[in-house]
Write a protein that holds these residues in place. Structure first.
Motif, PDB file in Angstrom:
ATOM      1  N   ALA A 277      32.236  34.472  48.483  1.00  0.00           N
ATOM      2  CA  ALA A 277      33.017  35.704  48.534  1.00  0.00           C
ATOM      3  C   ALA A 277      32.573  36.668  47.436  1.00  0.00           C
ATOM      4  O   ALA A 277      32.042  36.266  46.402  1.00  0.00           O
ATOM      5  CB  ALA A 277      34.499  35.390  48.382  1.00  0.00           C
ATOM      6  N   ARG A 278      32.811  37.963  47.675  1.00  0.00           N
ATOM      7  CA  ARG A 278      32.483  39.004  46.693  1.00  0.00           C
ATOM      8  C   ARG A 278      33.789  39.505  46.077  1.00  0.00           C
ATOM      9  O   ARG A 278      34.621  40.069  46.776  1.00  0.00           O
ATOM     10  CB  ARG A 278      31.735  40.147  47.361  1.00  0.00           C
ATOM     11  N   LEU A 279      33.951  39.309  44.786  1.00  0.00           N
ATOM     12  CA  LEU A 279      35.220  39.599  44.121  1.00  0.00           C
ATOM     13  C   LEU A 279      35.210  40.958  43.435  1.00  0.00           C
ATOM     14  O   LEU A 279      34.218  41.360  42.825  1.00  0.00           O
ATOM     15  CB  LEU A 279      35.534  38.522  43.085  1.00  0.00           C
ATOM     16  N   LEU A 280      36.359  41.641  43.547  1.00  0.00           N
ATOM     17  CA  LEU A 280      36.607  42.875  42.807  1.00  0.00           C
ATOM     18  C   LEU A 280      37.940  42.726  42.082  1.00  0.00           C
ATOM     19  O   LEU A 280      38.966  42.446  42.714  1.00  0.00           O
ATOM     20  CB  LEU A 280      36.658  44.086  43.753  1.00  0.00           C
ATOM     21  N   PHE A 281      37.925  42.886  40.770  1.00  0.00           N
ATOM     22  CA  PHE A 281      39.133  42.788  39.954  1.00  0.00           C
ATOM     23  C   PHE A 281      39.556  44.201  39.552  1.00  0.00           C
ATOM     24  O   PHE A 281      38.748  44.956  38.983  1.00  0.00           O
ATOM     25  CB  PHE A 281      38.879  41.959  38.698  1.00  0.00           C
ATOM     26  N   VAL A 282      40.819  44.555  39.820  1.00  0.00           N
ATOM     27  CA  VAL A 282      41.311  45.902  39.536  1.00  0.00           C
ATOM     28  C   VAL A 282      42.626  45.822  38.779  1.00  0.00           C
ATOM     29  O   VAL A 282      43.532  45.071  39.159  1.00  0.00           O
ATOM     30  CB  VAL A 282      41.525  46.713  40.836  1.00  0.00           C
ATOM     31  N   ASP A 283      42.741  46.603  37.715  1.00  0.00           N
ATOM     32  CA  ASP A 283      43.996  46.717  36.975  1.00  0.00           C
ATOM     33  C   ASP A 283      44.000  48.061  36.272  1.00  0.00           C
ATOM     34  O   ASP A 283      42.940  48.642  36.024  1.00  0.00           O
ATOM     35  CB  ASP A 283      44.137  45.584  35.952  1.00  0.00           C
ATOM     36  N   GLU A 284      45.184  48.567  35.963  1.00  0.00           N
ATOM     37  CA  GLU A 284      45.248  49.836  35.240  1.00  0.00           C
ATOM     38  C   GLU A 284      45.187  49.627  33.730  1.00  0.00           C
ATOM     39  O   GLU A 284      45.094  50.581  32.972  1.00  0.00           O
ATOM     40  CB  GLU A 284      46.501  50.624  35.643  1.00  0.00           C
ATOM     41  N   SER A 285      45.188  48.391  33.280  1.00  0.00           N
ATOM     42  CA  SER A 285      45.094  48.056  31.860  1.00  0.00           C
ATOM     43  C   SER A 285      43.666  47.676  31.492  1.00  0.00           C
ATOM     44  O   SER A 285      43.071  46.781  32.095  1.00  0.00           O
ATOM     45  CB  SER A 285      46.035  46.887  31.533  1.00  0.00           C
ATOM     46  N   HIS A 286      43.115  48.345  30.494  1.00  0.00           N
ATOM     47  CA  HIS A 286      41.771  48.010  30.028  1.00  0.00           C
ATOM     48  C   HIS A 286      41.734  46.604  29.437  1.00  0.00           C
ATOM     49  O   HIS A 286      40.744  45.875  29.610  1.00  0.00           O
ATOM     50  CB  HIS A 286      41.320  49.030  28.984  1.00  0.00           C
ATOM     51  N   GLN A 287      42.815  46.215  28.754  1.00  0.00           N
ATOM     52  CA  GLN A 287      42.877  44.870  28.183  1.00  0.00           C
ATOM     53  C   GLN A 287      42.877  43.814  29.286  1.00  0.00           C
ATOM     54  O   GLN A 287      42.250  42.756  29.154  1.00  0.00           O
ATOM     55  CB  GLN A 287      44.141  44.722  27.333  1.00  0.00           C
ATOM     56  N   ALA A 288      43.588  44.083  30.377  1.00  0.00           N
ATOM     57  CA  ALA A 288      43.657  43.139  31.482  1.00  0.00           C
ATOM     58  C   ALA A 288      42.294  42.971  32.147  1.00  0.00           C
ATOM     59  O   ALA A 288      41.864  41.843  32.436  1.00  0.00           O
ATOM     60  CB  ALA A 288      44.696  43.599  32.503  1.00  0.00           C
ATOM     61  N   VAL A 289      41.604  44.071  32.405  1.00  0.00           N
ATOM     62  CA  VAL A 289      40.300  43.984  33.062  1.00  0.00           C
ATOM     63  C   VAL A 289      39.309  43.226  32.182  1.00  0.00           C
ATOM     64  O   VAL A 289      38.513  42.413  32.678  1.00  0.00           O
ATOM     65  CB  VAL A 289      39.777  45.394  33.415  1.00  0.00           C
ATOM     66  N   ALA A 290      39.355  43.445  30.867  1.00  0.00           N
ATOM     67  CA  ALA A 290      38.499  42.685  29.957  1.00  0.00           C
ATOM     68  C   ALA A 290      38.850  41.198  30.000  1.00  0.00           C
ATOM     69  O   ALA A 290      37.965  40.334  29.953  1.00  0.00           O
ATOM     70  CB  ALA A 290      38.639  43.228  28.534  1.00  0.00           C
TER      71      ALA A 290
END
Length: 399
Positions: A277-290
């Motif tokens: 699978a090809r994953l995309l991680f999305v969040d509005e928090s920069h800390q969360a995405v890191a």
């Protein structure tokens, strides 16, 4: 109607003029203001107005001013003539700040906006802190900014009385130096801190890691990395745990989105269950995405294919319409101190836009929130996959 004069904007009167401010994304039905009494109190103090200022204005001319954690840009916009640097974790807050600066007519280079993951300024003469909900985020950011301060740096925090606790003051004192507070005015309070160069607070304790339980499917026993301010940074939350027990398996080549990814546990579990699978991680928090990227890389390797984006839900800026096969979502229902379903609704509508025909949205949520009603209204269908007395896992298909 001009988007910069939407009815959602409210006038904010400050010693530096009156400015029309709005949250982001702009919504004419929005009832919450883009500023509050804590913002007012700090600006009045800086201008030498009010009891706490004792008639002495803070000199901002030609000084390196940093605004940390501005909720929607009220402080940064008011002080734009002093060319401050704004630092924030929230993508929405930074977008709101940029929009409010444009509405004010500030020059494009008047303010430098940075995320909490960017390299901080090398010198800070005035640090203005809007106290965040997360004490961990405040701790990490004070550690990051402390080296840029000097004995003459003016440090002032602001927040509502309910947001400032003894632990907040101890944090300033332990990392920066002697700290005191003002009297409360309209349920807001100021924090005054005098940096002490001789103080050695030690390194920041962030990021932190923990091992997942051994009974949650493909992610069992795996390591999770959490940067400061990420939701449930000390343990796996029970809603996510319930979703992991009922996670669908993607087909090889499917594009899967972990929407509102937090520390990336859900998306990492999906990738472990379906290596193709090809994953995309999305969040509005920069800390969360890191955090999500660190978690994914620790468990699938540095070269495993995945994308990591800071964005507003699944808006057009985040992903092209009709390009996603599966969206996995544990939506929040709090925005600062307010309980609201606005974020969940944006996530659901964005998911519908991003999904291809036949694509699926899987949601875990508290049973009492009634997400099934919204999903049926939006998708025309909603299936209960699993439930317990507290949570439900729901599935909606893009027809």
């Amino acid at each position: 109607m001009n988007r910069l004069s939407t009815p959602a904007a409210t006038s904010f009167s400050t010693p530096w003029g009156t400015h029309d401010l709005t949250r982001f994304p702009e919504d004419p039905r929005e009832q919450l203001r883009a500023w509050d009494a804590a913002d007012e109190y700090l600006l009045r103090h800086l201008a030498g107005e009010g009891d706490s200022a004792q008639g002495a204005a803070t000199d901002l001319d030609g000084r390196a001013v940093v605004v940390l954690g501005d909720r929607w840009g009220a402080l940064t916009t008011a002080l734009a003539d002093h060319r401050p640097t704004g630092i924030g974790d929230s993508h929405l807050a930074l977008r709101a700040t940029a929009a409010n600066l444009a509405r004010r007519g500030a020059a494009p280079d008047a303010v430098r906006l940075l995320s909490t993951r960017d390299t901080p300024p090398g010198r800070i003469d005035v640090l203005l802190v809007r106290v965040p909900k997360s004490l961990a985020l405040l701790e990490d950011q004070l550690h990051r900014l402390a080296p840029a301060m000097h004995p003459g740096t003016v440090v002032i925090g602001t927040g509502m009385v309910t947001e400032i606790h003894t632990s907040t003051l101890r944090l300033f004192e332990r990392i920066l130096g002697p700290t005191r507070t003002s009297l409360a005015v309209r349920k807001a309070r100021l924090i005054f801190c005098a940096p002490d160069p001789a103080l050695d607070p030690g390194p920041s304790p962030w990021p932190r890691s923990y091992a997942l339980p051994g009974d949650i499917g493909p992610a069992s026993g795996r390591t999770v990395t959490n940067h400061a301010g990420t939701f449930c940074a000390e343990h796996l939350d029970i809603g996510t745990r319930f979703l992991l027990g009922h996670l669908p398996t993607a087909a090889p080549g499917d594009r899967v989105v972990d929407l509102g990814c937090g520390n990336g546990v859900v998306g990492t579990a999906a990738a472990l269950a379906a290596p193709g699978a090809r994953l995309l991680f999305v969040d509005e928090s920069h800390q969360a995405v890191a955090s999500a990227e660190a978690t994914f890389r620790a468990n699938l390797g540095p070269d495993a294919p995945a994308e990591f984006r800071t964005a507003d839900a699944l808006s057009a800026e985040a992903v092209e319409p009709g390009s996603v096969d599966l969206v996995l979502n544990n939506p929040p229902f709090h925005s600062h101190q307010a309980t609201t379903d606005a974020t969940a609704w944006r996530m659901f509508t964005g998911a519908r836009r991003a999904l291809r025909p036949g694509g699926e949205l899987w949601v875990v949520g508290n049973r009492h929130l009634g997400y099934h009603v919204k999903l049926r209204r939006l998708f025309g269908n909603c299936e209960l996959v699993a439930g317990n007395p507290k949570f439900v896992v729901l599935r909606a298909v893009r027809r």
